[in-house]
Design an enzyme around this catalytic site. Structure first.
Site, PDB file in Angstrom:
ATOM      1  CB  SER A 149      -0.913  -0.241   1.210  1.00 48.78           C
ATOM      2  OG  SER A 149      -2.030   1.042   1.144  1.00 48.78           O
ATOM      3  CG  ASP A 301      -2.741   3.576  -2.094  1.00 49.67           C
ATOM      4  OD1 ASP A 301      -3.331   3.427  -3.074  1.00 49.67           O
ATOM      5  OD2 ASP A 301      -2.981   3.070  -1.199  1.00 49.67           O
ATOM      6  CG  ASP A 303      -2.490  -1.011  -3.145  1.00 51.23           C
ATOM      7  OD1 ASP A 303      -2.383   0.318  -2.776  1.00 51.23           O
ATOM      8  OD2 ASP A 303      -3.217  -1.567  -2.793  1.00 51.23           O
ATOM      9  CG  ASP A 305      -5.689   0.202  -1.704  1.00 50.43           C
ATOM     10  OD1 ASP A 305      -4.950   1.221  -1.491  1.00 50.43           O
ATOM     11  OD2 ASP A 305      -5.799  -0.718  -0.708  1.00 50.43           O
TER      12      ASP A 305
END
Length: 575
Positions: A149, A301, A303, A305
């Site tokens: 993340s 961010d 990734d 999400d």
């Protein structure tokens, strides 16, 4: 320094021929030059937290490497074969831009395939929400995404998804962890069966983008889309693979990408932290917004999400919204659209978490829908969809800058949320308003709620003990008064009790146990303390509120609320 025997016993295992030469040499180097690092690398096994397994990359039981991930994957393989006996078991695997994510993803694919499990592996980095989508789209039994993340560059991680597309929740998580912990490293099968590994890319992209368009477009006129000026930054992450295409497909052509941050890079060279919660992360995007006179800034961010958002305030200055504010705006917009379409029948719900703004409850009541509140982490919101099949899920979010639009993805989804925000901003601008003005209108109707978060970083073994002691102190010596306001209720999710501090009476909490404490004060203030499940931090969440009689008085009321939060923090000795 003296190293404990139990740590040395673990170290000796990693110096055996079972581990490759590179790993052995790295362990030997730590023994001679970095005994403190050696201790931190082996003092415990890496654990599953609120967002899966996340840690620093390197050799050791408390690190992300091919062996700790191999062991986790072997355990998951054993569990899948046990649960889905006689079925062709299938998993999907995605990975983000982080260093080593691609090679670690292949290791994970190798172990699954070595155990006779069919693998769908993305050919290149992809956003986490697309993996959640792919699990259900491909009728998989589980999914894995390699990501840490928003953590610093030295981190990586391993998120596990179940066949509903949501992250692992009880009882599967506990059962799988038990199997993993019982394994020895020599039981990992790394011998890939390449015939069982199928590479996926464009077909899944098209299906995912189509679903996003369907969920987040609301008849916005093309002239309104043309008038909206957007700045977007992927912060060196995966969203650059999909968001520009999605916005173009939706008809948004006035989009400026921060070029310096457009190339995926696990070192995140232009930011201190690729975390959209941090104001510094969006500084380059805001600078570009000022150059282009943009209406809205969105940054995701690594990734993709979670997303950070900045909009122009009443003075025309770019202002960062927090996760609660973004969540309120998106949820209100969705509820209003559902109402316009006559789709609100009382059988709908929105989702949130115990550390997020109470303002969402006011919103749900006004629109006649249920607001279900779960523990921290989107896996609990995804679980709500499974647990209440008789209800329609509209949308949901949490304070940590994550939101989910509809149920085609079962995790927070910055891709679809970005499009939804553009739809909202375009319509507001076309109506001579703005997202900031729309937020102030919500405050006049439901009360001005102001939230704030403090994260205290406590690294390593000593830090973990310090965090543990802080929670013990808050439980054993609960605060009775804060900033002149009496504590009326303390919820302890580890003990599953809600205690009335005036009468001493206790009620049982129905949510699963979690190391969380929440204090409620007489004036409606809410203070929450919880150790992070993914980082070496303890987090304190503050929510205060007051009435706002008219939009013009917003700054005055916000100043009062800011002062109240500051006083609480000082009194609790958190600064």
């Amino acid at each position: 320094m003296d190293i404990k025997k139990e740590i040395l016993d673990k170290v000796n295992v990693w110096l055996s021929p079972l581990f490759d030469n590179q790993t052995q040499e790295a362990v030997k180097e730590m023994m001679t030059s970095s005994p403190k690092e050696l201790e931190d690398s082996f003092y415990k096994n890496l654990e599953f937290g609120t967002g899966g397994m996340r840690g620093i990359m390197g050799p050791g039981t408390n690190r992300i490497n091919k062996y700790t991930l191999g062991k986790a994957t072997q355990g998951l393989s054993n569990y899948l074969k046990k649960v889905f006996t006689g079925e062709e078991t299938k998993v999907a695997i995605a990975y983000d831009c982080r260093n080593n994510s691609d090679t670690l993803a292949k290791v994970v694919a190798d172990v699954f395939s070595a155990n006779g499990i069919k693998v769908f592996l993305f050919t290149d980095l992809r956003p986490t929400p697309e993996l959640s989508f792919a699990v259900r789209h491909l009728s998989c039994h589980a999914g894995i995404v390699l990501t840490a993340s928003h953590n610093p560059p030295e981190y990586n991680g391993y998120k596990v998804y179940w066949q509903d597309g949501g992250q692992l929740v009880p009882p599967q998580d506990g059962e799988i962890i038990s199997i993993i912990e019982a394994l020895e490293y020599d039981q990992i099968n790394f011998n890939a069966n390449e015939n069982l590994i199928e590479y996926i890319d464009n077909d899944i992209d098209k299906a995912f983008l189509g679903a996003s368009l369907g969920a987040a477009t609301f008849n916005t006129p093309q002239e309104a889309k043309d008038a909206l000026k957007v700045v977007f930054t992927p912060l060196h992450g995966t969203s650059v693979k999909l968001i520009p295409d999605l916005l173009e497909d939706a008809g948004y052509s006035n989009v400026h990408i921060v070029n310096e941050q457009a190339v995926p890079d696990g070192n995140f060279p232009t930011v201190k932290s690729p975390n959209p919660e941090e104001p510094e992360a969006l500084s380059m995007a805001i600078e570009l917004a000022n150059q282009t006179d943009a209406d809205i800034v969105v940054g995701t961010d690594p990734d993709s999400d979670r997303l950070g958002v900045a909009v122009r305030n009443s003075q025309g200055i770019m202002t960062l919204l927090n996760g609660n504010q973004t969540m309120m705006l998106m949820t209100h917009f969705l509820l209003e659209e559902w109402k316009k379409q006559g789709k609100l029948t009382g059988n709908q719900f929105i989702g949130s978490t115990i550390v997020s703004t109470p303002m969402l409850m006011e919103l749900a009541t006004d629109y006649g829908v249920q607001c279900k509140v779960g523990l921290t982490g989107f896996k609990w919101i995804a679980k709500m969809i499974v647990d209440f099949p008789e209800l329609q899920f509209i949308g949901g979010g949490e304070e940590s800058f994550g939101y989910m639009v509809g149920d085609f993805v079962r995790d927070k989804d910055a891709v679809t949320s970005t499009l939804l925000l553009c739809e909202m901003a375009a319509q507001a601008k076309a109506n001579a308003s703005s997202l900031y003005q729309e937020l102030l209108k919500l405050y006049t109707k439901y009360g001005f709620y102001k939230e704030y978060l403090i994260s205290l970083t406590k690294k390593g073994m000593d830090g973990a003990q310090e965090i543990k002691q802080m929670m013990i102190d808050l439980r054993e010596s609960p605060l009775k008064e804060i900033n002149g306001e009496r504590v009326v209720m303390v919820e302890d999710y580890q003990a599953s009790t809600a205690k009335n501090m005036f009468t001493g009476e206790e009620e049982a909490l129905t949510l699963p146990k979690s190391n969380v404490l929440i204090y409620y004060l007489e004036d409606g203030t809410k203070i929450c303390a919880r150790p992070s499940g993914t980082e070496p931090k303890i987090k304190f969440y503050f929510s205060v509120n007051d009435t706002l009689d008219k939009v013009e008085n917003a700054r005055e009321v916000e100043t009062i609320l800011d002062h109240k939060i500051r006083n609480i923090i000082e009194e609790m000795n958190l600064i």
